[in-house]
Design an enzyme around this catalytic site. Structure first.
Site, PDB file in Angstrom:
ATOM      1  N   CYS A 136     -18.499  10.183   7.402  1.00 33.58           N
ATOM      2  CA  CYS A 136     -18.609   8.966   6.584  1.00 33.58           C
ATOM      3  C   CYS A 136     -20.074   8.563   6.486  1.00 33.58           C
ATOM      4  O   CYS A 136     -20.566   7.743   7.275  1.00 33.58           O
ATOM      5  CB  CYS A 136     -17.766   7.847   7.198  1.00 33.58           C
ATOM      6  SG  CYS A 136     -17.758   6.366   6.199  1.00 33.58           S
ATOM      7  N   THR A 154       0.763 -11.582   3.835  1.00 31.08           N
ATOM      8  CA  THR A 154       1.595 -11.395   2.640  1.00 31.08           C
ATOM      9  C   THR A 154       1.343 -12.509   1.629  1.00 31.08           C
ATOM     10  O   THR A 154       0.960 -13.615   2.005  1.00 31.08           O
ATOM     11  CB  THR A 154       3.104 -11.348   2.973  1.00 31.08           C
ATOM     12  OG1 THR A 154       3.826 -11.135   1.761  1.00 31.08           O
ATOM     13  CG2 THR A 154       3.603 -12.615   3.636  1.00 31.08           C
ATOM     14  N   TYR A 155       1.509 -12.147   0.379  1.00 27.06           N
ATOM     15  CA  TYR A 155       1.424 -13.156  -0.687  1.00 27.06           C
ATOM     16  C   TYR A 155       2.786 -13.269  -1.360  1.00 27.06           C
ATOM     17  O   TYR A 155       2.920 -13.889  -2.403  1.00 27.06           O
ATOM     18  CB  TYR A 155       0.354 -12.734  -1.710  1.00 27.06           C
ATOM     19  CG  TYR A 155      -0.989 -12.482  -1.064  1.00 27.06           C
ATOM     20  CD1 TYR A 155      -1.916 -13.510  -0.909  1.00 27.06           C
ATOM     21  CD2 TYR A 155      -1.306 -11.228  -0.551  1.00 27.06           C
ATOM     22  CE1 TYR A 155      -3.138 -13.284  -0.291  1.00 27.06           C
ATOM     23  CE2 TYR A 155      -2.529 -10.998   0.073  1.00 27.06           C
ATOM     24  CZ  TYR A 155      -3.427 -12.028   0.202  1.00 27.06           C
ATOM     25  OH  TYR A 155      -4.638 -11.799   0.834  1.00 27.06           O
ATOM     26  N   ASN A 156       3.764 -12.596  -0.766  1.00 26.46           N
ATOM     27  CA  ASN A 156       5.117 -12.544  -1.328  1.00 26.46           C
ATOM     28  C   ASN A 156       5.142 -12.069  -2.772  1.00 26.46           C
ATOM     29  O   ASN A 156       5.856 -12.611  -3.610  1.00 26.46           O
ATOM     30  CB  ASN A 156       5.799 -13.920  -1.209  1.00 26.46           C
ATOM     31  CG  ASN A 156       5.993 -14.297   0.243  1.00 26.46           C
ATOM     32  OD1 ASN A 156       6.572 -13.534   1.013  1.00 26.46           O
ATOM     33  ND2 ASN A 156       5.449 -15.439   0.634  1.00 26.46           N
ATOM     34  N   THR A 157       4.329 -11.067  -3.036  1.00 24.18           N
ATOM     35  CA  THR A 157       4.317 -10.507  -4.389  1.00 24.18           C
ATOM     36  C   THR A 157       4.537  -9.004  -4.316  1.00 24.18           C
ATOM     37  O   THR A 157       4.246  -8.373  -3.299  1.00 24.18           O
ATOM     38  CB  THR A 157       2.954 -10.735  -5.080  1.00 24.18           C
ATOM     39  OG1 THR A 157       1.939 -10.167  -4.251  1.00 24.18           O
ATOM     40  CG2 THR A 157       2.664 -12.188  -5.313  1.00 24.18           C
ATOM     41  N   THR A 196       8.306  -9.090   1.388  1.00 21.20           N
ATOM     42  CA  THR A 196       7.846  -7.697   1.461  1.00 21.20           C
ATOM     43  C   THR A 196       7.806  -7.166   2.896  1.00 21.20           C
ATOM     44  O   THR A 196       7.250  -6.093   3.146  1.00 21.20           O
ATOM     45  CB  THR A 196       6.444  -7.550   0.829  1.00 21.20           C
ATOM     46  OG1 THR A 196       5.535  -8.376   1.571  1.00 21.20           O
ATOM     47  CG2 THR A 196       6.416  -7.960  -0.611  1.00 21.20           C
ATOM     48  N   GLU A 225      -3.572  -5.186  -3.925  1.00 22.72           N
ATOM     49  CA  GLU A 225      -2.455  -4.726  -3.091  1.00 22.72           C
ATOM     50  C   GLU A 225      -2.761  -3.371  -2.458  1.00 22.72           C
ATOM     51  O   GLU A 225      -2.341  -3.075  -1.352  1.00 22.72           O
ATOM     52  CB  GLU A 225      -1.162  -4.674  -3.923  1.00 22.72           C
ATOM     53  CG  GLU A 225      -0.680  -6.071  -4.296  1.00 22.72           C
ATOM     54  CD  GLU A 225       0.556  -6.050  -5.180  1.00 22.72           C
ATOM     55  OE1 GLU A 225       0.478  -5.491  -6.291  1.00 22.72           O
ATOM     56  OE2 GLU A 225       1.595  -6.588  -4.763  1.00 22.72           O
TER      57      GLU A 225
HETATM   58  C1  LIG Z   1       1.021  -4.217   0.302  1.00 28.25           C
HETATM   59  C2  LIG Z   1       1.814  -5.081  -0.640  1.00 28.25           C
HETATM   60  C3  LIG Z   1       3.196  -4.578  -0.807  1.00 28.25           C
HETATM   61  C4  LIG Z   1       1.803  -6.495  -0.159  1.00 28.25           C
HETATM   62  C5  LIG Z   1       2.461  -7.496  -1.065  1.00 28.25           C
HETATM   63  N1  LIG Z   1       1.754  -7.692  -2.292  1.00 28.25           N
HETATM   64  C6  LIG Z   1       2.561  -8.815  -0.308  1.00 28.25           C
HETATM   65  O1  LIG Z   1       1.922  -9.768  -0.648  1.00 28.25           O
HETATM   66  O2  LIG Z   1       3.242  -8.902   0.649  1.00 28.25           O
END
Ligand SMILES: CC(C)C[C@H](N)C(=O)O
Length: 515
Positions: free
Chosen positions: A157, A409-412, A421, A486
């Site tokens: 690296c 997490t952003y719950n997306t 998630t 993400e």
């Molecule tokens: C790595 C991703 C699946 C995380 C998802 N965007 C979340 O906020 O939990």
């Protein structure tokens, strides 16, 4: 005269670095509605520096001095620069972390800029790194940077090697050590073996390795020093994974960060070129979504089904163990990338012996990885307290960082909101530990195959085991509908899981030695 020129050129690369930082900060300081905020750097300062630079450039060029210009377009080869800078515009927390980092180090490296997608994590990461490198601790400062170089060099690296070569020299390190491990004190040379095993086959570590370091008479390590070194080695192995996994580009003043090749200036202002906005690469094609539409929905559906099955039937202990063993064996056979596109700008192999000792040498042969049961030795119950006892506060800092990555997490899920998630993030974390032979006996490893597809596994395997082989194509071929942020999130999970896995093996060996 030549020396004088090279000095000027050197200065110019710093000016251009400063200019770049100013531009970055000017981007950071503009708020959404376009009004400026009062921060250390304002757009005026940036613009002033830009004009100074144009002025200098023209005069120096008249004198025949070669002017360096940045290569690459921003902090990552994989992520458009605009998207990275956008984060700090909309997130005041990221902005203030960047300012603090800049004030503490006098630089804002590309790793931090990319991690800025996740400010909460970045804060914890920088706090830990600052503690490991700059605060009171068992090892002297130049040792710390040298160990960083050794660890990063294991994965070729050059980005991290260059960063720490500069730091090493700045804290008074002996340049002779940089000619290779042979030029370093025997004490550091002795660490070479641990570095190698930890990076590629940590399950082979035994208390004999530890004993060898602690009982080497005049070159011996103290326990506290060894813990500090182990934490640094694992930190930099995993940071090398992040660096390659996110396609981090060299800092502008480093090797590979700039070029002296002139560019046709006819259509661009020099400041645009220096800012990486001149060549249109920012208009990177958006991922073609029609080919992959539905990918996210399929994944979400699988998560839902698995959740329902979980509530219904529970597999027997034997079946669970078999599923783990199957996944572990399969993970050994996932092929890593072809050698295409590997960027290496500096020969770093001289920093470590036995460059042939890499992951591929045994993975192809399907070497048996023994199973490490987390009930017998876990970070929470064993590793954490051992580190804290011998290197106060570091156990705590690492623990916070692991938890931060694990729980972030952003719950997306791509364009979907309000999604739990947990299951997916767990699968990623546990898959990495599984590759290292680490087993959680309450986890059903059958879930991994449902949730992680082949291209994702190839990416994970490469990034964790031979990060230097990660390619842009690999980065692009998994999770094509997901956001770059993400994918950076995935990298944080991979990096921290890898670090914890290496640490578990090292700390277990140290505990064995002590008892
Ligand atoms: C790595 C991703 C699946 C995380 C998802 N965007 C979340 O906020 O939990």
């Amino acid at each position: 005269m030549a020396a004088c020129y090279s000095e000027i050129v050197n200065k110019m690369s710093w000016i251009s670095l400063l200019h770049r930082l100013c531009m970055q900060f000017s981007n950071l300081t503009r708020s959404q509605n376009g009004t400026k905020q009062h921060l250390g750097f304002s757009h005026d300062v940036a613009f002033g520096s830009c004009r100074t630079m144009c002025f200098c450039t023209l005069n120096l060029q008249d004198l025949g001095v070669r002017i360096p210009r940045p290569l690459g377009n921003g902090p990552s080869r994989f992520i458009p620069e605009k998207e990275i800078l956008q984060v700090s515009k909309v997130d005041p927390r990221a902005q203030s972390i960047f300012e603090d980092a800049f004030a503490a180090l006098g630089r804002l490296d590309n790793i931090s800029l990319v991690m800025g997608f996740h400010p909460q994590y970045l804060e914890s990461f920088l706090r830990t790194q600052h503690y490991l490198l700059q605060m009171d601790g068992p090892l002297s400062l130049h040792y710390r940077h040298y160990i960083g170089i050794m660890a990063a060099a294991r994965h070729q690296c050059s980005y991290l090697v260059n960063l720490h070569v500069n730091d090493f020299l700045q804290v008074g390190g002996d340049p002779k050590w940089l000619n290779g491990l042979d030029g370093a004190p025997q004490k550091l040379q002795a660490l070479g073996e641990l570095n190698k095993i930890l990076a590629h086959r940590p399950w082979l570590l035994t208390k004999a390795h530890i004993e060898h370091l602690l009982k080497a008479e005049e070159h011996s390590w103290s326990l506290a020093e060894l813990i500090h070194a182990v934490v640094l080695l694992t930190h930099y192995h995993s940071l090398a994974s992040f660096t390659f996994g996110c396609g981090i580009t060299p800092e502008i003043h480093s090797d590979g960060g700039h070029t002296f090749r002139p560019l046709s200036l006819s259509q661009y202002c020099v400041c645009d070129i220096a800012n990486g906005n001149g060549n249109g690469n920012d208009l990177e094609e958006r991922r073609s979504s029609h080919q992959v539409s539905g990918e996210v929905e399929v994944l979400m559906e699988r998560m839902k089904q698995l959740q329902e099955c979980r509530d219904e039937e529970e597999a027997s202990q034997e079946e669970m163990a078999t599923r783990f063993e199957r996944e572990k064996t399969e993970s050994m056979l996932v092929a890593t990338a072809e050698d295409e596109e590997c960027v290496q700008s500096r020969d770093v192999s001289r920093h470590f012996e036995d460059p042939s000792y890499g992951y591929k040498d045994f993975s192809r042969r399907g070497e048996h990885v023994p199973t490490f049961r987390v009930q017998d030795y876990s970070w929470e119950d064993h590793g954490y307290s051992l580190v804290n006892r011998l290197y106060p506060d570091v156990g705590q800092l690492l623990d916070e960082k692991f938890q931060m990555a694990y729980n972030l997490t952003y719950n997306t899920m791509a364009m979907h909101k309000d999604v739990d998630t947990t299951m997916l993030r767990r699968a990623i974390w546990n898959y990495i530990h599984c590759m290292f032979g680490i087993r959680y006996d309450d986890y059903d490893y059958g879930e991994i195959n449902q949730l992680l597809d082949r291209s994702f596994k190839v990416y994970i395997k490469t990034m964790v085991c031979s990060p230097e082989k990660t390619t842009k194509r690999m980065y692009e071929s998994f999770w094509r509908q997901f956001q770059h942020s993400e994918k950076v999130h995935v990298n944080l999970l991979l990096m921290e899981a890898r670090m914890q896995a290496e640490l578990l093996y090292a700390l277990r060996a140290i505990t064995c030695y002590m008892t």
